[in-house]
Structures are given as C-alpha cells and as structure tokens.
Design an enzyme around this catalytic site. Structure first.
Site, short mmCIF file in Angstrom:
data_model
loop_
_atom_site.label_atom_id
_atom_site.label_comp_id
_atom_site.label_asym_id
_atom_site.label_seq_id
_atom_site.Cartn_x
_atom_site.Cartn_y
_atom_site.Cartn_z
N LYS A 146 0.76 -1.37 0.14
CA LYS A 146 0.01 0.09 -0.01
C LYS A 146 0.97 1.47 0.08
O LYS A 146 1.93 1.15 0.66
CB LYS A 146 -0.93 -0.03 1.26
CG LYS A 146 -2.09 0.86 1.09
CD LYS A 146 -3.29 0.15 0.37
CE LYS A 146 -4.27 1.02 0.11
NZ LYS A 146 -5.61 0.25 -0.32
P1 NAD Z 1 -13.13 7.83 -2.67
O1 NAD Z 1 -12.03 8.59 -2.23
O2 NAD Z 1 -13.49 7.68 -3.79
O3 NAD Z 1 -14.41 7.92 -1.37
C1 NAD Z 1 -14.15 8.30 -0.15
C2 NAD Z 1 -15.59 8.55 0.55
O4 NAD Z 1 -15.38 8.58 1.98
C3 NAD Z 1 -16.16 9.73 -0.04
O5 NAD Z 1 -17.55 9.82 -0.53
C4 NAD Z 1 -15.76 10.84 1.21
O6 NAD Z 1 -16.72 11.84 1.39
C5 NAD Z 1 -15.83 9.61 2.19
N1 NAD Z 1 -15.52 10.18 3.59
C6 NAD Z 1 -14.07 10.65 3.74
N2 NAD Z 1 -14.07 11.03 5.10
C7 NAD Z 1 -15.12 10.99 5.60
C8 NAD Z 1 -15.69 10.93 6.66
N3 NAD Z 1 -15.19 11.57 7.96
N4 NAD Z 1 -17.08 10.77 7.39
C9 NAD Z 1 -17.74 10.33 6.10
N5 NAD Z 1 -17.15 9.80 4.93
C10 NAD Z 1 -16.02 10.38 4.43
O7 NAD Z 1 -12.43 6.28 -1.96
P2 NAD Z 1 -12.79 4.96 -2.42
O8 NAD Z 1 -11.94 4.30 -3.37
O9 NAD Z 1 -14.29 4.89 -2.72
O10 NAD Z 1 -12.35 4.02 -1.13
C11 NAD Z 1 -13.29 3.92 0.10
C12 NAD Z 1 -12.68 2.84 0.83
O11 NAD Z 1 -12.74 1.75 0.27
C13 NAD Z 1 -11.36 3.08 1.41
O12 NAD Z 1 -11.26 2.38 2.47
C14 NAD Z 1 -10.40 2.18 0.50
O13 NAD Z 1 -9.24 1.77 1.01
C15 NAD Z 1 -11.40 0.99 0.27
N6 NAD Z 1 -11.17 0.22 -1.17
C16 NAD Z 1 -11.19 1.08 -2.35
C17 NAD Z 1 -10.87 0.16 -3.25
C18 NAD Z 1 -11.29 0.71 -5.00
O14 NAD Z 1 -11.05 0.13 -5.71
N7 NAD Z 1 -11.23 2.11 -4.98
C19 NAD Z 1 -10.82 -1.26 -3.20
C20 NAD Z 1 -10.67 -1.75 -2.32
C21 NAD Z 1 -10.85 -0.97 -1.05
#
Ligand code: NAD
Length: 460
Positions: A146
């Site tokens: 990561k």
């Molecule tokens: P992103 O940046 O697209 O979205 C993040 C979301 O979290 C946004 O809607 C933001 O408003 C919200 N957020 C941030 N701080 C917040 C808070 N304090 N309270 C409430 N909401 C809050 O990120 P993503 O790619 O959707 O990733 C989200 C999670 O999924 C992370 O834990 C990431 O590690 C995990 N993840 C992502 C992927 C991927 O393919 N993108 C794959 C596996 C896991």
C-alpha cells in the site's frame, strides 16, 4: 534503518511503562506475544496492532508454524520518500510519501496509492497487510502493498496533482514495476492519477520493456490499457459476495434496505449496483453530511449530484440528518465505504442492521465488532467484501501482459467466479474452525500463504 541499543531499550521501557494489559482478547494476546518477541513498541489502540492481532489470532486457530507468524507480523519493506513540489503560486512544498511492501511470497506486491492529508505510516502498514490477506484469500498471484501521499487532493489544482504524482513515481523508481510492485487507485486517487504514474514510469523504462511497462499500475483509463469493469469492480465484487452469502443467513438481495458511509468510488458503485438489484438505499453519510429518505434515495441521481457538488449534503431528494440518526436508522445492510475505524463502539451500539458489510478497509474497531456480534449482527469482513477491486486489477494486468482486451461481460463472469469461490472458502473455514467470518477469512488466506512457504522454503 538500524535500531540502536538505546532505541531498543527506550521501546522496551515504554512497553513496560504503559498500562498495556487492558485488552485480554485472544487477538491482543497473540499480537502482544509477537511484538514482545520482536522487541517492537506497541499500542493496543494502534490500527496496525489491532489488524495484525486478528491475523495472528487466526494463525493461532490454524496452529501454523511460528516462523509464518513472525514473517507476517512486520512488512518486508517500508519506503518513505519526500517530494519537493512547486505550487501554482510559485511556493514550494515538501510532501511525504510512503510505500509499504508487506509480503511477496505469492507474487509481485500489489496495492493502492492513497492521497490523504492525515495519512500515517501505521495506517499504510495495516492496509498493506490487508492486501496480503486479500490476494491470498482470492488466490491471486500477488503479495500485498500500500502507498500514500500526505496531501489533501481536494486542495490541490490539477497541475499540482500531476506534478506531485510524477515526482512521487520518479522517487519510488525501481521500487515499483510490472513484475515487482503494482500500485492502483485508492482514496483520493483515480484513473487519471494512474495514467500520470504509468506515463512517468514508461518514460524511464528501457526501450525493450516499454510494451509491458504500462502494467506498472492498474486502474488506468480504458484508452490507456485500463480494463472494462475496473471502476465499478469493488462494488460489483461486494454484490457477488452478498449473492453467495445472504441466502445462508435467510436473506436475499431484492427488497433489502441499506445505508452507506462514503459515496466515492466504492460507495457510489455499491449503491447503484444494489439499487439495480432491487434494493433500497435509505441513508448516506459522507464528509459533507448525512441524508435520509425512508422511501429510498435514487443512487444514480445521487452519484450525479456528488460528481457536481463534491458531497451528499444538500441533495434535494432526501432530508438532512445528524450522525446519530444516520447510525441508528434501521436497515438490513449497513455498509461502511469510507475511512478506517469509522464504526466504533458507540456507533455499534446505535447501529440497527442484520449484516454489516465492510466495503472500506478496516472500518470496524475490534470493540465495535465484538459488540455487533454479541447482539447478533453478522459482520462480513473487508478482505472478502472489497476484493473485487484487486481482482479486476489483476485482470487488467493480465490483459496488459498479453496485449488483450476483454469485454465487460467476460470481466464480470470471471469476477463472479473468483468472488464466489472466496466466499465459499470463508464459509468452509468458519465451519471448520467454528469461528466468525473475519477470523475465517484470515485463516483461509494464511493457510494458503503457509503452504506456499512450505513448498518454497524461506531463503536462505
Ligand atoms: P473515494 O476517495 O472515492 O471516496 C471516499 C469517500 O469517503 C467519499 O465519499 C468521502 O466523502 C468519504 N469520507 C471521507 N471522510 C469521511 C468522513 N470523515 N466521514 C464520512 N465520510 C467520509 O475512496 P474509495 O476508493 O471509494 O475508497 C473507500 C474505501 O474503500 C477505502 O477504505 C479504500 O481503501 C477502500 N477500497 C477501495 C477500493 C477501490 O477500488 N477504490 C478497493 C478496495 C478497498
């Protein structure tokens, strides 16, 4: 970094000084034992300590060789870079970046790059460890890694983001590569970020390696070697896991209600895909606020609204609510899809759902999980639920290596197969060890890793 005797003595002094014996769960005991053996400083509230604690507890249930526990308890490499970057106004900033490579016994390191202003090394270590577990559970030929840059991407212009991304890629140099360590998007990064990373890397690559060099990252735009289905992959994989597991809990997808924390990539795709399957999105919370509509929020319209405004606050098709109302709204599925450790004990006490589905990585604290399980809520762990992202990343990498382009139907078919098999492994392990889904998913991953170490041996 070489640890001096003085540093070591100080760490041991700290361990003895702090009232550490507060947590007596098997996970804490397993992690404490290993950290003491390694003479590593630990804090029971630390995310890495908590994550490795659950992993080591699962290893204890399996009774794996002690050396496997030692190897998994720390990442192989922790790389830190500092990137000087010129801002649009002519000022300069020095931006800190991390790349943690946890384990590569199954194949090249693989894991996202996150841009977040509060990111810490231990958080990146936890996420790298989870990637090792995820790839092993899904039987992908990858290890876990990561990375992160300590910046708020919303506060930087597009040009500034491009400069810092290219500078970070150059700083990582040969620590990444299509055969060695393959980053992907995570929070705060997207297909454009990956395109800049790939372009920078290709410019440095030897001419004989330029054809496959774009495989250095996945999650690229379609026009530049990306895969069909990558953008929705994490949400799609989660839906396939629900298809596989809900019937065993006496539930099925149509007609279920759900709420979501986070409406970014993972949250918004999960919302849209669940709506397509006939389920009703009742409440959503993100960094801008929380909203509720008992009759259902249109997931597609909300995605368009968030793309325009940057957050869910003010969405006209729902009522604004406070955080306590959000958590206590009764739903069938409660789906955290934002940051780590958002669901703590207080929230767990408020939550009224049948199943908590971890779309984000490590969104539930151990205390919250214990409380939820005690009150009869099933908790489906992240390393199973959000593995769709890395799985379609693997398909992209495969297509780049073979100069192939798969259509969306083929991607979905193969993703569904891998997700169903992973869910089945977790179910079988949970019956075999008579344990919860999180421990079962770690155990199913560790058993595979231990077998590979057994046949490969540990060098030298
Ligand atoms: P992103 O940046 O697209 O979205 C993040 C979301 O979290 C946004 O809607 C933001 O408003 C919200 N957020 C941030 N701080 C917040 C808070 N304090 N309270 C409430 N909401 C809050 O990120 P993503 O790619 O959707 O990733 C989200 C999670 O999924 C992370 O834990 C990431 O590690 C995990 N993840 C992502 C992927 C991927 O393919 N993108 C794959 C596996 C896991």
């Amino acid at each position: 970094m070489r640890i001096t005797q003085a540093t070591l003595a100080f760490r041991i002094f700290l361990n003895n000084l702090r009232p550490m014996e507060t947590c007596d769960t098997p996970a804490c005991q397993s992690a404490r034992e290993i950290f003491r053996e390694l003479e590593e400083y630990y804090d029971e509230h630390n995310l890495y300590f908590q994550t490795i604690g659950s992993v080591l507890h699962a290893a204890d249930l399996l009774d794996v060789d002690h050396k496997i526990k030692l190897i998994l308890s720390q990442p192989k490499n922790e790389i830190m870079v500092h990137c000087p970057v010129e801002m649009d106004d002519g000022s300069w900033r020095l931006i800190k970046g991390y790349r943690v490579q946890h384990n590569n016994v199954l194949g090249p390191y693989k894991g996202g790059i996150r841009y977040h202003h509060e990111v810490k090394l231990d958080e990146v270590k936890s996420l790298a460890l989870l990637m090792t577990m995820k790839c092993a559970l899904a039987r992908l030929p990858y290890g876990g890694a990561k990375g992160a840059l300590k910046i708020d991407p919303r506060a930087l212009s597009r040009d500034e983001l491009e400069r810092v991304t290219r500078r970070m890629t150059a700083a990582l140099g040969s620590n990444i590569g299509p055969d060695y360590d393959i980053p992907a998007p995570d929070m705060g990064t997207n297909a454009q970020t990956m395109a800049w990373m790939a372009d920078t890397y290709i410019n440095f690559a030897e001419s004989s390696k330029k054809v496959t060099a774009r495989g250095v990252v996945t999650g690229k735009p379609l026009e530049f070697g990306g895969s069909a289905g990558r953008e929705k992959a994490t949400g799609q994989g989660l839906v396939y896991v629900l298809d596989a597991l809900l019937p065993g809990m006496g539930m099925a997808l149509p007609d279920l209600s759900f709420s979501l924390i986070g409406y970014g990539n993972v949250g918004s795709w999960t919302g849209r895909l669940l709506q397509l399957r006939g389920s009703r999105m009742k409440a959503v919370m993100d960094h801008t606020g929380a909203i509720l509509n008992e009759a259902g929020i249109d997931a597609e319209a909300l995605a368009n609204y968030v793309a325009e405004t940057g957050g869910v606050a003010g969405y006209p098709g729902a009522e604004p609510i406070n955080e306590a109302t959000f958590y206590s709204t009764p739903v069938d599925l409660f789906i955290p899809a934002a940051l780590e450790q958002m669901v703590d004990l207080q929230h767990a006490e408020q939550i009224q759902c049948k199943v908590l589905v971890e779309a984000a990585n490590a969104p539930t604290t151990p205390r919250a999980e214990r409380h939820l399980l005690e009150k009869g809520v099933e908790v489906l762990p992240a390393i199973l639920c959000n593995t769709g992202g890395v799985t379609v990343s693997y398909f992209e990498w495969k297509q780049n290596r073979q100069s192939e382009t798969w259509d969306a139907a083929l991607v979905d078919e193969r993703l569904q197969k891998i997700m169903h098999q992973a869910a089945q492994r977790v179910l079988e392990m949970s019956e075999r060890l008579d344990c919860n889904m999180r421990l079962a998913s770690y155990a199913a991953a560790i058993e595979h890793i231990a077998k590979v170490y057994e046949v490969r041996g540990v060098f030298p």
